[in-house]
Enzyme design. Sequence first.
Site, PDB file in Angstrom:
ATOM      1  N   ARG A 146       0.837  -1.197   0.000  1.00 32.80           N
ATOM      2  CA  ARG A 146       0.000   0.000   0.000  1.00 32.80           C
ATOM      3  C   ARG A 146       0.877   1.255   0.000  1.00 32.80           C
ATOM      4  O   ARG A 146       2.043   1.212   0.405  1.00 32.80           O
ATOM      5  CB  ARG A 146      -0.893   0.023   1.248  1.00 32.80           C
ATOM      6  N   LYS A 170      -1.455  -2.587   8.118  1.00 31.64           N
ATOM      7  CA  LYS A 170      -2.498  -1.978   8.938  1.00 31.64           C
ATOM      8  C   LYS A 170      -2.428  -2.513  10.357  1.00 31.64           C
ATOM      9  O   LYS A 170      -2.193  -3.688  10.588  1.00 31.64           O
ATOM     10  CB  LYS A 170      -3.879  -2.270   8.334  1.00 31.64           C
ATOM     11  N   HIS A 240      -2.945   2.701  -5.715  1.00 34.30           N
ATOM     12  CA  HIS A 240      -3.794   1.546  -5.379  1.00 34.30           C
ATOM     13  C   HIS A 240      -4.106   0.710  -6.615  1.00 34.30           C
ATOM     14  O   HIS A 240      -4.299  -0.506  -6.521  1.00 34.30           O
ATOM     15  CB  HIS A 240      -5.093   2.015  -4.714  1.00 34.30           C
ATOM     16  N   ARG A 243      -1.481  -1.756  -6.961  1.00 33.30           N
ATOM     17  CA  ARG A 243      -1.725  -2.877  -6.039  1.00 33.30           C
ATOM     18  C   ARG A 243      -2.739  -3.842  -6.665  1.00 33.30           C
ATOM     19  O   ARG A 243      -2.567  -5.058  -6.605  1.00 33.30           O
ATOM     20  CB  ARG A 243      -2.233  -2.320  -4.708  1.00 33.30           C
ATOM     21  N   HIS A 266      -3.682  -9.084   3.719  1.00 36.44           N
ATOM     22  CA  HIS A 266      -5.095  -9.124   4.086  1.00 36.44           C
ATOM     23  C   HIS A 266      -5.309 -10.076   5.262  1.00 36.44           C
ATOM     24  O   HIS A 266      -4.616 -11.073   5.396  1.00 36.44           O
ATOM     25  CB  HIS A 266      -5.943  -9.605   2.905  1.00 36.44           C
ATOM     26  N   TYR A 275     -10.140  -8.982  -6.065  1.00 41.53           N
ATOM     27  CA  TYR A 275      -9.270  -8.966  -7.237  1.00 41.53           C
ATOM     28  C   TYR A 275      -9.579 -10.099  -8.221  1.00 41.53           C
ATOM     29  O   TYR A 275      -9.071 -10.098  -9.335  1.00 41.53           O
ATOM     30  CB  TYR A 275      -7.807  -9.040  -6.798  1.00 41.53           C
TER      31      TYR A 275
END
Length: 295
Positions: A146, A170, A240, A243, A266, A275
């Site tokens: 990211r 994250k 993004h 990505r 994730h 995706y």
Amino acid sequence: MPFKSFSDYLLLEKKYSELTVGAYVSDLKSFQAYNFSEFTQKQIINVNYAQIRSWIIHLAELKLENKTINRKVSSLNTYYKFLIKVGAIASNPLSNHKALKTSKRIQVPFTAEEVEQVLNTIEFKDDFQGYRDRLIIELLYVTGIRRAELIELKLNHLELECKTLKVLGKRNKERVVPLIQSIESTMSKYLKYRNELPCIVDGQYLFLTNKGLKLYANVIYRLVNQYFTNVSSKEKRSPHILRHSFATHLLNEGANLNSVKELLGHTSLASTQVYTHNSIAELKKVYAKAHPRSK
């Protein structure tokens, strides 16, 4: 600063990135600017849903997308939940609010050819900025990290001998992503120019500005958009989308969904399955071309 305690809560307890926290505060300030000249504790306690609804209508009149409005309202909702947590208010005026309906839009990734065009046909300057820009685009594409993760990369996260990169995702979740050999040349040249900068202030970070400061988000967005404007007519040209391209191209080449999930950082497969929409489009082409009954 009325949002200082809230910002600290998001940073320290919720482990949100500075970029995310900045977006929350920006949304709160938007609400503040519409309703009040000053945002005091008393005004917060007395806010009712009618005031919030008026703000939502105002945002819609500004032609903002429902997705954007929902995000702003979500920031306000998170703030009220925080106020309840610390005992500042007893009830949340957004407790019965229903989000605006949004249409699911599949973001179109760059093609492999478009990425190759940027990296192989566009002439990057033979200086610090040129190699930095090229490395940013290469790294976003070959790792799928990211934008916020790229900004936070530090020199000690890089293991060139092992060809790996430690990424802080994250909520400070760590993962290690592999680096392919093609990136080594760009990396070594960038590091050479980086070390020759006359002034380095934020030396622990991998990516810096010309003044030796930690890179900021808008620079990365601008450079990705700038370089891909030359080769792509797609509506959205952002970090993004790179990505998205990373994940889609891996899946199109037969990569395992669980492996892509780990590479992207994730927590659940549901996030990664977004995706697969683009991969299904590719599968349909193969299917139509190969199946005997499609002739």
